[in-house]
Design a protein around this motif. Structure first.
Motif, PDB file in Angstrom:
ATOM      1  N   ASP A 361     -32.154  89.890  49.798  1.00 41.52           N
ATOM      2  CA  ASP A 361     -31.669  88.608  50.304  1.00 41.52           C
ATOM      3  C   ASP A 361     -31.526  87.604  49.163  1.00 41.52           C
ATOM      4  O   ASP A 361     -30.491  86.957  49.016  1.00 41.52           O
ATOM      5  N   GLY A 390     -32.784  79.322  59.718  1.00 42.27           N
ATOM      6  CA  GLY A 390     -34.071  78.784  60.132  1.00 42.27           C
ATOM      7  C   GLY A 390     -34.106  77.271  60.087  1.00 42.27           C
ATOM      8  O   GLY A 390     -35.168  76.674  59.979  1.00 42.27           O
ATOM      9  N   VAL A 391     -32.946  76.661  60.169  1.00 46.18           N
ATOM     10  CA  VAL A 391     -32.901  75.209  60.035  1.00 46.18           C
ATOM     11  C   VAL A 391     -33.201  74.513  61.356  1.00 46.18           C
ATOM     12  O   VAL A 391     -32.821  74.983  62.413  1.00 46.18           O
ATOM     13  N   GLU A 392     -33.915  73.455  61.263  1.00 45.20           N
ATOM     14  CA  GLU A 392     -34.156  72.648  62.461  1.00 45.20           C
ATOM     15  C   GLU A 392     -32.900  71.870  62.807  1.00 45.20           C
ATOM     16  O   GLU A 392     -32.203  71.381  61.925  1.00 45.20           O
TER      17      GLU A 392
ATOM     18  N   ARG B 239     -35.999  78.435  51.179  1.00 44.80           N
ATOM     19  CA  ARG B 239     -35.294  79.019  52.320  1.00 44.80           C
ATOM     20  C   ARG B 239     -35.854  80.408  52.647  1.00 44.80           C
ATOM     21  O   ARG B 239     -36.304  81.141  51.764  1.00 44.80           O
ATOM     22  N   VAL B 240     -35.798  80.714  53.934  1.00 42.09           N
ATOM     23  CA  VAL B 240     -36.270  82.034  54.371  1.00 42.09           C
ATOM     24  C   VAL B 240     -35.088  82.999  54.352  1.00 42.09           C
ATOM     25  O   VAL B 240     -33.940  82.592  54.153  1.00 42.09           O
ATOM     26  N   GLU B 241     -35.369  84.284  54.568  1.00 43.07           N
ATOM     27  CA  GLU B 241     -34.312  85.292  54.516  1.00 43.07           C
ATOM     28  C   GLU B 241     -33.279  85.041  55.613  1.00 43.07           C
ATOM     29  O   GLU B 241     -33.631  84.738  56.752  1.00 43.07           O
ATOM     30  N   GLY B 301     -33.336  80.687  65.817  1.00 49.79           N
ATOM     31  CA  GLY B 301     -33.872  80.664  64.468  1.00 49.79           C
ATOM     32  C   GLY B 301     -34.609  79.378  64.128  1.00 49.79           C
ATOM     33  O   GLY B 301     -34.870  79.100  62.956  1.00 49.79           O
ATOM     34  N   ARG B 302     -34.929  78.562  65.150  1.00 54.33           N
ATOM     35  CA  ARG B 302     -35.664  77.323  64.877  1.00 54.33           C
ATOM     36  C   ARG B 302     -37.155  77.619  64.803  1.00 54.33           C
ATOM     37  O   ARG B 302     -37.715  78.252  65.701  1.00 54.33           O
ATOM     38  N   PHE B 303     -37.776  77.128  63.748  1.00 53.45           N
ATOM     39  CA  PHE B 303     -39.215  77.334  63.557  1.00 53.45           C
ATOM     40  C   PHE B 303     -39.997  76.369  64.445  1.00 53.45           C
ATOM     41  O   PHE B 303     -39.545  75.251  64.701  1.00 53.45           O
ATOM     42  N   ALA B 306     -41.430  71.599  64.087  1.00 53.97           N
ATOM     43  CA  ALA B 306     -40.159  70.931  63.805  1.00 53.97           C
ATOM     44  C   ALA B 306     -40.211  70.256  62.438  1.00 53.97           C
ATOM     45  O   ALA B 306     -41.190  69.587  62.099  1.00 53.97           O
ATOM     46  N   GLY B 307     -39.142  70.449  61.663  1.00 51.65           N
ATOM     47  CA  GLY B 307     -39.043  69.765  60.380  1.00 51.65           C
ATOM     48  C   GLY B 307     -39.696  70.472  59.214  1.00 51.65           C
ATOM     49  O   GLY B 307     -39.566  70.041  58.071  1.00 51.65           O
ATOM     50  N   LEU B 309     -39.068  73.583  58.032  1.00 51.82           N
ATOM     51  CA  LEU B 309     -37.997  74.143  57.216  1.00 51.82           C
ATOM     52  C   LEU B 309     -36.874  73.127  57.148  1.00 51.82           C
ATOM     53  O   LEU B 309     -36.311  72.739  58.163  1.00 51.82           O
ATOM     54  N   LYS B 310     -36.572  72.683  55.936  1.00 50.84           N
ATOM     55  CA  LYS B 310     -35.632  71.576  55.780  1.00 50.84           C
ATOM     56  C   LYS B 310     -34.220  72.086  55.513  1.00 50.84           C
ATOM     57  O   LYS B 310     -34.029  73.117  54.895  1.00 50.84           O
ATOM     58  N   ARG B 311     -33.241  71.337  55.996  1.00 50.97           N
ATOM     59  CA  ARG B 311     -31.844  71.662  55.710  1.00 50.97           C
ATOM     60  C   ARG B 311     -31.553  71.364  54.241  1.00 50.97           C
ATOM     61  O   ARG B 311     -32.044  70.383  53.694  1.00 50.97           O
ATOM     62  N   ARG B 312     -30.782  72.227  53.642  1.00 50.51           N
ATOM     63  CA  ARG B 312     -30.491  72.013  52.232  1.00 50.51           C
ATOM     64  C   ARG B 312     -29.224  71.169  52.074  1.00 50.51           C
ATOM     65  O   ARG B 312     -28.189  71.503  52.643  1.00 50.51           O
ATOM     66  N   ARG B 314     -26.004  69.863  50.195  1.00 49.97           N
ATOM     67  CA  ARG B 314     -25.135  70.478  49.186  1.00 49.97           C
ATOM     68  C   ARG B 314     -24.060  69.525  48.756  1.00 49.97           C
ATOM     69  O   ARG B 314     -23.634  68.711  49.540  1.00 49.97           O
TER      70      ARG B 314
END
Lengths: 393, 314
Positions: A361, A390-392, B239-241, B301-303, B306-307, B309-312, B314
């Motif tokens: 990955d 995995g994004v909120e 980020r996770v896989e 895919g939501r952990f 909440a919050g 795992l953050k959005r990246r 770009r």
């Protein structure tokens, strides 16, 4: 179906071991006895690395594993770790060893004399093909070339009348240490005045974790149970010149040690038996800048000359050395542990597909930054940014 | 009454294999590990009747905490039927006389190599992770004596530099499994080679996690409800896989950790790594009564924190 082959659980394990036993034949008491009697150096090596003196169990371990030495050592170690400490033996001094072989490369002659003893050192390394011929007698069999243990002498003499290996005058059983003379002459620092040793209080590498710099007890214990091939490889690198020191073999000795215990009630010392023991001392000049000889030492249960020579050189180099890995205690001791190194090596056979997927990955995502293409092998998720997993929301 | 009546019947081995001295040492070290989250506690580490590197560290911890009323689950790569998991499970069951299960909800002790189950673990559960290499600093410092000093001084500068170099070179964190985390704001810790997917599950978890490396003779812990964060820069989140677009070929499950199964035609299919979770999903679809617990990641895919795992950006 490859992953299915790695599954199947307990049934697969059982069948795999059955197949192994079927392929390698059954073992019995006669085979174990035969290994113990006829392959003493192999038994010694397994006992030394297994750090358990039990010739019968070591022979059993060798038989049970088809001669896979790392497996045999593990069997012995695993058995050893379940055994309670019943008593502590008294320290064994080199001068007390019932010595059968004792040589010094440092001097032509030494107090007590050079005792060549049982050795193949000066034998011609020629295969005795005639042994393979059926019905041929006369030539010495391997059994006759094996070293005698003290108990064997009478037995052999009884069988043959007169044993040609028996000298007219018996050699003395014990000899002084060569280092004792060097201490007398000031070449080696005198031994410190030691308090009587409380064996039970000695640091024990099998009962506590090793930390570096290691106590000397831990270092010598680790070398004593180290992998023969491992200490040889690292010591050989220093012999060839990687972090060169110039060791001279002060003394190499094979012998039998009396295991002396004290009776818990009466306090009277008694012998619980004898074990085969080997030790080596090597020296080097100008150790740590002093105009003295520095001393390296190693001892192990059983007779294993390659191991104690290599290990004693490593002891010397760890004491006096540079930052070279072969001189660094942690590097040497951690990487010559036979059970840990062999176990970790073969663990790579275990499935690693979760970790490998994780690596793939990362690899694909990093690659996608270069090419600007989808990181997925299927090409079906190109619309999804990999970073949004995995994004909120 | 005779002495024989009073004596415990003789056994070949102690209960749960380890002798009492070994168990006592391990329990003391575990208590210390729990008291100092993420700190590597050295221990003697006995030789076990299986090869080093095959779970002897996890096994020693499990055997030192297991009791007759425990229910034990053992997984390798998430799979209860993997050969080494089966071997460890049968050994634990034989030596401790415990019931075993494949159900992550039912187990009181879960010994695992490389995975944390998909269903959330609870306060009455202990997760024992097998650790090949306990030292996160090894990638920047091979000498373990020096690494210990760096931990003592919380000197992790070289790790941050390494992370920065990854971004400069690859525009990405290149770590795979065993992605280092900071525990309780203090110690840098290897979470064992779990995929990054499982790292967040350690954060503010209800269960106790014990990690043990038999070969390297170190054990450490993440107590319940402890902060666990991956090392990451504020502007480039960890980020996770990727699981997007992946569907389990056996169960239809999505947004769980799926592993890739290469196909002869060059494609890849996917399979659920947590096999018992997959089995539960299949059983439910067949109408069989199986309880499926709440999962760490939902079907989108939501952990669950909440919050975290953050959005990246770009």
């Amino acid at each position: 179906m490859t992953y299915v082959a790695a599954r199947g659980g307990e049934e697969a394990i059982k069948r795999s071991e059955e197949l192994y036993r079927h392929l390698n034949g059954s073992i019995d008491r006669t085979l174990v006895r035969s290994i113990e009697r006829h392959l003493p150096y192999l038994v010694d090596r397994v006992m030394g690395e297994g750090s358990l003196y039990a010739p019968e169990l070591a022979a059993l371990a060798i038989a049970q594993t088809g001669g896979d030495l790392y497996e045999a050592v593990l069997l012995l170690r695993a058995y050893r770790s379940t055994q309670p400490r019943l008593a502590y033996a008294e320290p064994i001094a080199p001068e007390d060893l019932i010595t059968v072989r004792r040589i010094s490369a440092a001097f032509k002659d030494i107090p007590g004399g050079q005792i060549l003893g049982p050795s193949l050192d000066y034998s011609h390394r020629i295969l005795q093909m005639d042994v393979l011929e059926e019905g041929r007698g006369g030539a010495p069999s391997p059994r006759d070339l094996l070293p005698l243990s003290p108990g064997d002498r009478g037995e052999r003499a009884g069988v043959r009348g007169v044993d040609p290996l028996l000298a007219a005058v018996a050699a003395p059983p014990t000899y002084p240490a060569v280092a004792a003379w060097q201490r007398l002459t000031g070449l080696i620092d005198p031994l410190p005045d030691l308090e009587p040793i409380d064996s039970a209080a000695l640091p024990d590498v099998t009962r506590e974790p090793i930390a570096f710099p290691a106590p000397r007890e831990h270092r010598l214990q680790s070398l004593s149970r180290a992998d023969t091939g491992g200490v040889l490889a690292i010591a050989y690198s220093t012999m060839r010149g990687y972090g060169l020191t110039h060791p001279t073999v002060n003394e190499l000795r094979l012998g039998y040690a009396e295991i002396r215990l004290r009776h818990p009630v009466t306090g009277i010392a008694f012998s619980a038996g004898r074990i085969r023991l080997s030790h080596a001392e090597v020296v080097t000049p100008f150790a740590r800048g002093a105009t003295k000889l520095g001393l390296g030492y190693a001892a192990t249960m059983g007779w294993n000359e390659v191991k104690i020579l290599a290990a004693s050189m490593l002891d010397l180099e760890m004491e006096n050395g540079t930052k070279h890995p072969a001189h660094a205690e942690e590097f040497v001791l951690e990487h010559t542990e036979p059970v840990e190194s062999s176990g970790f090596c073969i663990h790579y056979k275990l499935p690693h597909y979760v970790t490998f997927n994780s690596i793939l990955d990362s690899l694909r995502v990093a690659g996608s930054h270069e090419t600007g293409e989808s990181p997925s092998p299927n090409g079906g998720v190109g619309s999804t940014e990999p970073s949004e997993v995995g994004v909120e929301t | 009454m005779t002495l024989a009546d009073l004596a415990f019947p003789p056994q070949d081995y102690s209960y749960a294999f380890l002798d009492d001295f070994a168990k006592r040492e391990l329990r003391r070290r575990i208590l210390k590990a729990v008291a100092i989250p993420g700190y590597q506690v050295p221990y003697a580490s006995r030789e076990m009747p299986m090869a080093r590197g095959w779970g002897t560290g996890g096994l020693q911890v499990t055997l030192s905490i297991v009791g007759p009323r425990d229910v034990v689950k053992v997984i390798d790569q998430g799979d209860d039927a993997s050969v080494n998991a089966a071997n460890l499970r049968s050994f634990i069951a034989r030596m401790a006389g415990v019931r075993t299960t494949t159900d992550a909800l039912e187990a009181t002790i879960i010994q695992s190599r490389h995975r944390i189950p998909e269903e959330r673990l609870g306060e009455r559960q202990v997760l024992v992770l097998q650790v090949p290499d306990p030292e996160p600093l090894r990638q920047v410092e091979a000498n373990m004596s020096l690494a210990r000093e760096m931990h003592a001084e919380a000197d992790y500068a070289r790790m941050w530099l390494g992370l920065y170099e990854q971004l400069v070179r690859y525009k990405e964190y290149t770590g795979g499994a065993d992605y280092p985390v900071v525990v309780n704001g203090r110690y840098l810790m290897n979470p064992s080679p779990i995929p990054r997917w499982d790292n967040p599950k350690l954060h503010q978890a209800a269960h106790l996690t014990l990690l043990s490396a038999g070969r390297e003779k170190r054990l450490y812990a993440v107590p319940p409800y402890t902060d666990v964060y991956p090392i990451e820069f504020d502007d480039v989140p960890f980020r996770v896989e990727n699981q997007d677009g992946h569907v389990c070929r056996l169960t239809g499950v999505t947004q769980k950790f799926l592993t890739e199964i290469p196909q002869a035609d060059g494609r890849a299919l996917y399979e659920i790594s947590d096999t018992d979770y997959g089995a539960k999903v299949v059983a439910r679809e067949r109408g069989e009564p199986r309880t499926i617990g709440a999962t760490y990641y939902d079907d989108e895919g939501r952990f669950y924190h909440a919050g975290y795992l953050k959005r990246r950006a770009r």
